[in-house]
Design a protein around this motif. Sequence first.
Motif: not given
Length: 164
Positions: A82-97, A117-130
């Motif tokens: 559901f967060y995808q409707a509120h952002c251009d990009r969505l990430f998960f952040a997790i601990p190393a273990d 932190a380190e970005i391991v995988r970039e998020a796809n971009e989906k531009r929000l409506a204005a």
Amino acid sequence: MRALAQTAFQFPEDGRQSETARAVARGTRRLLRQHGYATVTELPLADGRRADVVALGQDGTITIIEVKSSVADFRADAKWRFYQAHCDRLFFAIPADMPAAIMPEEAGLIVADAYGAEIVREANEKRLAAATRKAMFIRFGQAAAHRLHRLGDPDGWGEQHGLF
């Protein structure tokens, strides 16, 4: 006033996040700050959900980061879609273990601890409506301003502003 300027402000813990989740969020926010993003945590969204970290880029990009502290935490919570409707990009952040292989490919991936932190995988971009972008900007700005007000005037803060 001088002593106040030297004090490190911290919000009281709200009891919702584990120590691991707080550490992952902290390291993730440090990474985002290094990349020029401003962040707020626990931002209430228009649909009633609450995003763990919302980052606003210098170019107006809105990124939501869903913090997961364990496999059980990930499996117990499917609201991330559901967060995808509120952002251009969505990430998960997790601990190393935590096993990265279980994290959905539809989102970017950040591995973090309390210090960075380190970005391991970039998020796809989906531009929000204005209109959605404007609503998120207002929500982000008001949350940040209300939180600063609460720090500067804790006795003048009413319960009517509990969302921020």
